[in-house]
Design an enzyme around this catalytic site. Sequence first.
Site, PDB file in Angstrom:
ATOM      1  N   ASP A 220       0.743  -1.075  -0.111  1.00  0.00           N
ATOM      2  CA  ASP A 220       0.135  -0.059   0.006  1.00  0.00           C
ATOM      3  C   ASP A 220       0.818   1.218   0.165  1.00  0.00           C
ATOM      4  OD1 ASP A 220      -2.097   1.908   0.805  1.00  0.00           O
ATOM      5  OD2 ASP A 220      -3.434   0.226   1.141  1.00  0.00           O
ATOM      6  N   HIS A 258     -12.617  -0.115  -7.189  1.00  0.00           N
ATOM      7  CA  HIS A 258     -13.919   0.567  -7.366  1.00  0.00           C
ATOM      8  C   HIS A 258     -13.475   2.207  -7.033  1.00  0.00           C
ATOM      9  CE1 HIS A 258     -15.136   0.520  -2.659  1.00  0.00           C
ATOM     10  NE2 HIS A 258     -13.830   0.569  -2.781  1.00  0.00           N
TER      11      HIS A 258
END
Length: 353
Positions: A220, A258
């Site tokens: 991340d 998304h």
Amino acid sequence: MEAKKKSQANEKKEEERAALLEIWKYAFAFQPLAVLKCAIELQISETVERHGGSIALPDLSTALRCSPSALHRIMRYLIHHGFFQQTPTIPHQESSLCYTQTPLSRLLSKDGMAPFILLQSSPAELVSWHGLSRRVSANGVDSAARGGDAWERAAADPDHNKLINDAMASHARFAMSAIIDQHPEVFQGITSLVDVGGGDGTALRTLVKACPWVRGVNYDRPQVVSVAPLCHGVDQVGGDMFEMVPKGDAVFLMWVLHNWSDEECIRILRNCMGVIPKNKGKVIIVEAVVKEGEGEDEFSKIHLALDMVMIAHMEKGKERTFKEWEYLLNEAGFTKYTVKDSWNIVSVIEAYP
Ligand SMILES: C[S@@+](CC[C@H](N)C(=O)[O-])C[C@H]1O[C@@H](n2cnc3c(N)ncnc32)[C@H](O)[C@@H]1O
């Protein structure tokens, strides 16, 4: 003829009455979130639990240092909506009231969904909702005017970064447990899994605990992995998935795609496909699959709500139908994919090179 006209007029009146009743729901639609935030901040669920799962109103108001009458009204509201139960159910006997937990009220704890609710009700997130019409009517979204995209804003504000990471972790715990429980075959044969955009690593920690043969890489942004809890079997790696993705037997992407446009998703997916073995690797995508029209199901309301979150908070993100997922996977060059539903709001898409 007269009778028919009268019946039509009555029908119209009844429809108008029902509409008027319905609109009140929306006029106060913000309230449930505000009341849940209040219950979480007061730690009502934890306090009831600490008292053995049942507590009288005077004891609860003493423990929380709240006015009994205001607290009673908050509890009455929560009980009406299925959070907590009360005994006895005799009205006007406030001092004898005793509250107990329900499955819904247990989710108001910090191990439940409290962190997610605190993020959604935080001032920074609420500001975005006030600008929803602007964001819909704007031709292109000026993220610079908002202080960068959602992740740049998080990087600039450590408290907000923590709110986001904790909120994602609360969803990840439930989603991952549901997937491992319902579809354990998804992780069979995988010895190394890279969780791209893995947040604080909760999904991998849950997986490694259930499937100890898997070694995980939680990948991340640096601001996220630098504050992530350490865990045996999970390496924390900071980086940018648009630049590179670490190698593994499989790549896992939950609630990442998304947040991005089709073009950006295709770039991410190609980067992921490039680091898995051609013959036996796969990319596991965990996301909502929006169903429309007749195909709508019990998750549809939540999927549509999540889609509004994407307009409000993300620059170009959206929730996708199966057709839209197919388009992305084909464009990224995957030759085969399957979709598995789970009892959670997310489905599992397995995509193969
Ligand atoms: C909605 S969160 C989902 C987190 C986690 N997968 C989960 O489901 O709990 C999206 C994650 O994508 C990460 N992310 C955003 N841009 C990224 C980038 N360029 N490279 C790697 N990770 C990124 C964010 O920091 C955030 O943790």
